[in-house]
Design an enzyme around this catalytic site. Structure first.
Site, PDB file in Angstrom:
ATOM      1  N   THR A  16       0.808  -1.233   0.026  1.00  0.00           N
ATOM      2  CA  THR A  16      -0.125   0.002  -0.072  1.00  0.00           C
ATOM      3  C   THR A  16       0.949   1.409   0.093  1.00  0.00           C
ATOM      4  OG1 THR A  16      -0.382   0.004   2.357  1.00  0.00           O
ATOM      5  CG2 THR A  16      -1.833  -1.161   1.032  1.00  0.00           C
ATOM      6  N   HIS A 110       9.201   2.784   8.490  1.00  0.00           N
ATOM      7  CA  HIS A 110       9.035   1.860   9.658  1.00  0.00           C
ATOM      8  C   HIS A 110       7.726   2.335  10.572  1.00  0.00           C
ATOM      9  CE1 HIS A 110      10.322  -0.970  12.792  1.00  0.00           C
ATOM     10  NE2 HIS A 110       9.961  -0.180  13.712  1.00  0.00           N
ATOM     11  N   ASP A 146      17.426  -0.559  11.407  1.00  0.00           N
ATOM     12  CA  ASP A 146      16.609   0.498  11.684  1.00  0.00           C
ATOM     13  C   ASP A 146      17.266   1.585  12.583  1.00  0.00           C
ATOM     14  OD1 ASP A 146      13.674  -1.430  12.120  1.00  0.00           O
ATOM     15  OD2 ASP A 146      14.381  -0.527  10.364  1.00  0.00           O
TER      16      ASP A 146
HETATM   17  N1  LIG Z   1      20.503  -2.462   5.942  1.00  0.00           N
HETATM   18  C1  LIG Z   1      19.185  -2.218   6.311  1.00  0.00           C
HETATM   19  N2  LIG Z   1      18.296  -2.968   5.564  1.00  0.00           N
HETATM   20  C2  LIG Z   1      16.960  -3.048   5.900  1.00  0.00           C
HETATM   21  C3  LIG Z   1      16.581  -1.959   7.067  1.00  0.00           C
HETATM   22  C4  LIG Z   1      17.645  -1.236   7.667  1.00  0.00           C
HETATM   23  O1  LIG Z   1      17.438  -0.617   8.544  1.00  0.00           O
HETATM   24  N3  LIG Z   1      18.856  -1.656   7.161  1.00  0.00           N
HETATM   25  N4  LIG Z   1      15.193  -1.902   7.274  1.00  0.00           N
HETATM   26  C5  LIG Z   1      14.459  -2.951   7.049  1.00  0.00           C
HETATM   27  C6  LIG Z   1      12.831  -2.759   7.218  1.00  0.00           C
HETATM   28  N5  LIG Z   1      12.653  -3.360   8.458  1.00  0.00           N
HETATM   29  C7  LIG Z   1      12.180  -2.337   9.579  1.00  0.00           C
HETATM   30  O2  LIG Z   1      11.757  -1.248   9.091  1.00  0.00           O
HETATM   31  C8  LIG Z   1      12.984  -4.438   8.856  1.00  0.00           C
HETATM   32  C9  LIG Z   1      12.662  -5.818   8.148  1.00  0.00           C
HETATM   33  C10 LIG Z   1      13.063  -6.971   8.474  1.00  0.00           C
HETATM   34  C11 LIG Z   1      13.609  -7.089   9.546  1.00  0.00           C
HETATM   35  C12 LIG Z   1      14.230  -8.543  10.009  1.00  0.00           C
HETATM   36  O3  LIG Z   1      14.595  -8.854  11.044  1.00  0.00           O
HETATM   37  N6  LIG Z   1      14.204  -9.505   8.886  1.00  0.00           N
HETATM   38  C13 LIG Z   1      14.892 -11.066   8.891  1.00  0.00           C
HETATM   39  C14 LIG Z   1      13.856 -11.641   7.971  1.00  0.00           C
HETATM   40  C15 LIG Z   1      12.368 -11.583   8.462  1.00  0.00           C
HETATM   41  C16 LIG Z   1      11.575 -12.308   7.471  1.00  0.00           C
HETATM   42  O4  LIG Z   1      12.117 -12.715   6.518  1.00  0.00           O
HETATM   43  O5  LIG Z   1      10.204 -12.088   7.738  1.00  0.00           O
HETATM   44  C17 LIG Z   1      16.186 -10.829   8.363  1.00  0.00           C
HETATM   45  O6  LIG Z   1      16.507  -9.908   7.422  1.00  0.00           O
HETATM   46  O7  LIG Z   1      16.781 -12.022   8.404  1.00  0.00           O
HETATM   47  C18 LIG Z   1      14.166  -6.406  10.582  1.00  0.00           C
HETATM   48  C19 LIG Z   1      13.903  -4.887  10.092  1.00  0.00           C
HETATM   49  C20 LIG Z   1      14.560  -3.334   5.362  1.00  0.00           C
HETATM   50  N7  LIG Z   1      15.846  -3.380   5.153  1.00  0.00           N
HETATM   51  N1  LIG Z   2      10.124  -3.214   9.664  1.00  0.00           N
HETATM   52  C1  LIG Z   2       9.870  -3.171   8.355  1.00  0.00           C
HETATM   53  C2  LIG Z   2       8.094  -2.818   8.623  1.00  0.00           C
HETATM   54  O1  LIG Z   2       7.535  -3.402   9.452  1.00  0.00           O
HETATM   55  N2  LIG Z   2       7.687  -2.259   7.521  1.00  0.00           N
HETATM   56  C3  LIG Z   2       6.124  -2.227   7.512  1.00  0.00           C
HETATM   57  O2  LIG Z   2       5.357  -2.972   6.882  1.00  0.00           O
HETATM   58  C4  LIG Z   2       4.346  -2.211   6.214  1.00  0.00           C
HETATM   59  C5  LIG Z   2       4.046  -2.512   4.862  1.00  0.00           C
HETATM   60  O3  LIG Z   2       2.929  -2.152   4.445  1.00  0.00           O
HETATM   61  P1  LIG Z   2       2.539  -2.191   2.805  1.00  0.00           P
HETATM   62  O4  LIG Z   2       3.241  -3.399   2.309  1.00  0.00           O
HETATM   63  O5  LIG Z   2       0.999  -2.156   2.907  1.00  0.00           O
HETATM   64  O6  LIG Z   2       3.113  -0.904   2.138  1.00  0.00           O
HETATM   65  C6  LIG Z   2       4.394  -0.890   6.580  1.00  0.00           C
HETATM   66  O7  LIG Z   2       3.696  -0.266   7.689  1.00  0.00           O
HETATM   67  C7  LIG Z   2       6.020  -0.608   6.912  1.00  0.00           C
HETATM   68  O8  LIG Z   2       6.284   0.294   7.719  1.00  0.00           O
END
Ligand SMILES: Nc1nc2c(c(=O)[nH]1)N[C@@H](CN(C=O)c1ccc(C(=O)N[C@@H](CCC(=O)O)C(=O)O)cc1)CN2
Ligand SMILES: NCC(=O)N[C@@H]1O[C@H](COP(=O)([O-])[O-])[C@@H](O)[C@H]1O
Length: 209
Positions: A16, A110, A146
């Site tokens: 979205t 986030h 993050d």
């Molecule tokens: N280098 C970075 N890459 C990403 C970031 C970041 O800050 N630095 N943010 C993420 C998005 N995110 C939070 O906003 C987030 C998404 C996923 C994870 C996480 O623990 N992922 C696991 C696997 C989870 C899964 O597959 O469902 C992993 O990567 O092993 C933490 C934070 C986007 N990329």
């Molecule tokens: N830490 C990563 C995380 O939680 N991301 C969150 O996933 C949702 C995706 O919604 P969308 O697919 O409808 O845009 C969003 O709320 C985004 O902030």
């Protein structure tokens, strides 16, 4: 001063936030356009949204590679093929490695007020903690989870009977507006980063990225 005309958007789910960027970029004055959409999994609505908009898509699954480092290199190469000015992680659920981070600025959205509640479950963790106000954060990704410099934030109230899904939907209404506004300003005005301070527009004193 960086500009963000060409966007590659990374998704892992409903998309979205992606749809909000697609809708906004239909206006030529927005200053940015989505040139490709990438994902870490098949069969998600985010990819379907891109296809309906005639935007090229790609999928790179971690499990298709023997090591995480090989996935890191593969997704960076797929992104590079579209020559983005800015990569937007919009619900992308994989941590991006240095091959991507060293090549492109990555903007992440986030669903919590960082540095509180980082990680894959920000909404759930904020609710469990009992916060009365949460929100959303747009930040430039670094090698941490993050931990990158914050570009914009917006607060969202928590209601007494909220569950994770209800609260997340309330956050997403605000988040989509914040992301669209932030990406548009970065595209039109450029940005600089000085330490942890990100400035959008023609400000003096910042490092040029
Ligand atoms: N280098 C970075 N890459 C990403 C970031 C970041 O800050 N630095 N943010 C993420 C998005 N995110 C939070 O906003 C987030 C998404 C996923 C994870 C996480 O623990 N992922 C696991 C696997 C989870 C899964 O597959 O469902 C992993 O990567 O092993 C933490 C934070 C986007 N990329
Ligand atoms: N830490 C990563 C995380 O939680 N991301 C969150 O996933 C949702 C995706 O919604 P969308 O697919 O409808 O845009 C969003 O709320 C985004 O902030």
């Amino acid at each position: 001063m960086s500009k963000a005309g060409r966007l590659v958007v990374l998704v892992s789910g409903s998309g979205t936030n992606l749809q909000a960027l697609l809708d906004a970029s239909a206006d030529p004055s927005y200053g940015a356009r989505v040139v490709a959409v990438g994902a870490d999994r098949e069969g998600i609505e985010g990819l379907a949204r891109a296809t309906r908009a005639n935007i090229p898509t790609f999928v790179e699954k971690v499990g298709d590679y023997p090591t995480r480092a090989e996935w890191d290199a593969a997704i960076a190469a797929r992104i590079a093929a579209y020559e983005p000015d800015l990569v937007v992680s919009a619900g992308f659920m994989k941590i991006l490695g240095t091959p991507t981070l060293d090549a492109f600025p990555v903007l992440n959205t986030h669903p919590a007020l960082l540095p509180s509640f980082p990680g894959a479950h920000g909404v759930r963790d904020a609710l469990a903690h009992g916060v009365k106000v949460t929100g959303c954060t747009v930040m430039l990704a670094d090698e941490g989870v993050d931990t990158g410099p914050i570009v914009a934030q917006a607060a969202v109230p928590v209601q007494p009977d909220d569950d994770e899904a209800v609260l997340h939907e309330r956050i997403k209404v605000v988040e989509r507006r914040l992301l669209v506004e932030t990406v548009g300003r970065m595209a039109r005005e450029g940005w600089t980063v000085s330490g942890r301070t990100v400035r959008i527009g023609n400000h003096t004193g910042g490092e040029t990225t």
